[in-house]
Design an enzyme around this catalytic site. Structure first.
Site, PDB file in Angstrom:
ATOM      1  N   LYS A 256       0.800  -1.227   0.000  1.00 53.50           N
ATOM      2  CA  LYS A 256       0.000   0.000   0.000  1.00 53.50           C
ATOM      3  C   LYS A 256       0.837   1.284   0.000  1.00 53.50           C
ATOM      4  CE  LYS A 256      -4.472  -1.602   1.325  1.00 53.50           C
ATOM      5  NZ  LYS A 256      -4.268  -2.996   1.779  1.00 53.50           N
TER       6      LYS A 256
ATOM      7  N   GLU B 281      -9.727   6.273   3.834  1.00 55.18           N
ATOM      8  CA  GLU B 281     -10.457   5.380   4.722  1.00 55.18           C
ATOM      9  C   GLU B 281      -9.577   4.154   4.932  1.00 55.18           C
ATOM     10  OE1 GLU B 281     -11.314   5.731   1.417  1.00 55.18           O
ATOM     11  OE2 GLU B 281     -10.313   3.840   0.974  1.00 55.18           O
TER      12      GLU B 281
ATOM     13  N   SER C 187       1.742  -9.780  -0.932  1.00 58.04           N
ATOM     14  CA  SER C 187       1.378  -8.364  -0.809  1.00 58.04           C
ATOM     15  C   SER C 187       1.730  -7.733   0.536  1.00 58.04           C
ATOM     16  CB  SER C 187      -0.114  -8.179  -1.099  1.00 58.04           C
ATOM     17  OG  SER C 187      -0.895  -9.027  -0.269  1.00 58.04           O
TER      18      SER C 187
HETATM   19  C1  LIG Z   1      -5.106  -4.039   1.591  1.00 57.76           C
HETATM   20  C2  LIG Z   1      -4.384  -5.277   1.331  1.00 57.76           C
HETATM   21  C3  LIG Z   1      -4.739  -6.142   0.274  1.00 57.76           C
HETATM   22  C4  LIG Z   1      -5.956  -5.914  -0.577  1.00 57.76           C
HETATM   23  O1  LIG Z   1      -5.935  -4.785  -1.378  1.00 57.76           O
HETATM   24  P1  LIG Z   1      -5.758  -4.832  -2.951  1.00 57.76           P
HETATM   25  O2  LIG Z   1      -6.107  -3.466  -3.378  1.00 57.76           O
HETATM   26  O3  LIG Z   1      -6.687  -5.872  -3.482  1.00 57.76           O
HETATM   27  O4  LIG Z   1      -4.349  -5.179  -3.226  1.00 57.76           O
HETATM   28  C5  LIG Z   1      -3.964  -7.254   0.034  1.00 57.76           C
HETATM   29  N1  LIG Z   1      -2.891  -7.541   0.803  1.00 57.76           N
HETATM   30  C6  LIG Z   1      -2.521  -6.742   1.830  1.00 57.76           C
HETATM   31  C7  LIG Z   1      -1.331  -7.126   2.629  1.00 57.76           C
HETATM   32  C8  LIG Z   1      -3.247  -5.588   2.128  1.00 57.76           C
HETATM   33  O5  LIG Z   1      -2.866  -4.807   3.150  1.00 57.76           O
END
Ligand SMILES: *Cc1c(COP(=O)(O)O)cnc(C)c1O
Length: 397
Positions: free
Chosen positions: A92, A114, A380
């Site tokens: 993010k 948000e 992610s």
């Molecule tokens: C917020 C988040 C997601 C989901 O958000 P996307 O916009 O679909 O990428 C996925 N993995 C992590 C670690 C997150 O913090």
């Protein structure tokens, strides 16, 4: 960086999805943002500043790690794009830094956002502290209690947390409240949305900054691991980490792109957050996408054990990629994601975020169907935020 492979049309649509379902005065402001965005990304000073921060503040490029132990167990080569190693622990920060820089260049003094589990809020509060912007984060009351440590960190970083007590007191209501606040104050503020969702041009802006993941990954696979993967897998909430890694491979015909949606507890509406699979075309938060809704078109609550995935809609470009069969969308339930959370921790010494565990779980599932393939998984985020929850609710037996 020339990286938007499929651009929205002049009305902000990707095929049948996206657009701007908002009032005229906000449309005028979003047109200004769109213009500023396309100008600013062409500016060398902006790109140099962004590159410097991505490298020295965030720690990019994030490495790709060959997960040797898991590969041996599964009979496939499993590669992990390590977004978990970024500053603040997830992908993010990539779009938050971009959005905050853009806000600053446009002369705004405040960002509004948000957050659900607090990950987007934390990344935005971090970028705001760095760039000297005021930061207002809207968050459901239920989520504030659940994500206490992220709330504490955001406050420490100087952000204002505004508690939202409507409806289910979680992410969807937080977006509603943040959008309402933004509508009242868009002259001074910038709406820093948390994923590739919302009215045009927000999905395009977030996508642009996340595409760094895919550009790096394509190069890294070719240079370090003898060529492209057969599969690229990413979890999908709104879809920003997925679109970011997909964009590095969308022109590579031999690479199969797979987005993994949360099946939650079951196929029943209200017990999952799989918008592509169970949603129908509808309007949510100012854009058209696949939305979880009942037969009367009322938007339904989304649920996943991974808070970062429980959004009742999904980015318009994913709806388009799905319709055009340029990417495939599969589902993984809570229990499979939790098993994968344990599996990666034990076999590789990497504790993944529960969101990312959905992508790992799909790589495990896929390994019962294919062998000797190269599978690249977008990790992610890291799982530190999830450890207390898992130990309390799904402890080691
Ligand atoms: C917020 C988040 C997601 C989901 O958000 P996307 O916009 O679909 O990428 C996925 N993995 C992590 C670690 C997150 O913090």
């Amino acid at each position: 960086m020339n990286n938007l492979n499929i651009l929205a049309d002049k009305n902000g649509f990707f095929g049948n999805y996206g657009g701007q379902f908002i009032e005229q005065d906000l449309k005028d402001e979003l047109q200004k943002i769109e213009k500023a965005f396309f100008e600013i990304i062409k500016d060398k000073t902006f790109q140099n500043e962004l590159d410097y921060l991505m490298k020295n503040f965030v720690g990019r490029p994030s490495p790709i790690y060959f997960a040797k132990n898991l590969s041996k167990k599964l009979g496939n080569e499993i590669y992990l794009k390590r977004e978990d190693l970024n500053h603040t622990g997830a992908h993010k920060i990539n779009h938050c830094l971009g959005e905050a820089l853009l806000a600053k260049k446009m002369g705004k003094t405040k960002v509004i956002g948000e957050t659900g589990a607090g990950q987007h809020g934390l990344a935005l509060a971090t970028a705001s502290a760095l760039l000297g912007l005021q930061c207002d984060i809207y968050m459901g009351e239920v989520d504030i209690k659940k994500a206490k440590s992220n709330v504490d960190k955001m406050r420490l970083l100087g952000a204002n947390i505004i508690a939202v007590s409507d409806g289910t007191k979680s992410l969807k209501e937080a977006v509603d409240a943040a959008l309402a606040a933004y509508k009242k104050d868009f002259n001074n503020s910038f709406y820093a949305i948390g994923s590739v969702v919302g009215p045009h041009p927000f999905p395009t802006i977030v996508e642009y900054f996340q595409t760094r993941i895919g550009i790096e990954a394509n190069k890294q696979m070719k240079e370090q691991y003898n060529g492209l993967p057969n599969y690229v897998i990413a979890c999908v909430g709104g879809g920003s980490n997925a679109i970011g890694i997909f964009n590095g491979f969308v022109n590579e015909k031999e690479v199969q792109l797979i987005g993994v949606e949360p099946l939650g507890k079951s196929e029943k509406i209200g017990e999952n957050a799989a918008s592509i699979k169970y949603g129908k075309d509808g309007i949510l938060h100012g854009f058209k996408c696949k939305v979880l809704q009942d037969e009367f078109g009322n938007i339904q609550d989304a649920y996943s054990v991974a808070c970062g995935l429980d959004y009742p809609g999904i980015g318009p470009k994913h709806c388009h990629l799905n319709e055009e069969k340029l990417a495939k969308y599969e589902t993984i339930g809570d229990s499979e994601a939790i098993s994968a959370f344990y599996e990666l921790s034990k076999t590789e010494g990497i504790i993944p975020a529960l969101e990312s565990s959905h992508a790992i779980a799909y790589a495990i599932k896929l390994s019962s169907q294919v062998q000797n393939k190269k599978i690249l998984v977008n990790l992610s985020g890291r799982g530190d935020k999830d450890v207390d929850f898992i130990m309390e609710n799904y402890p080691l037996c």
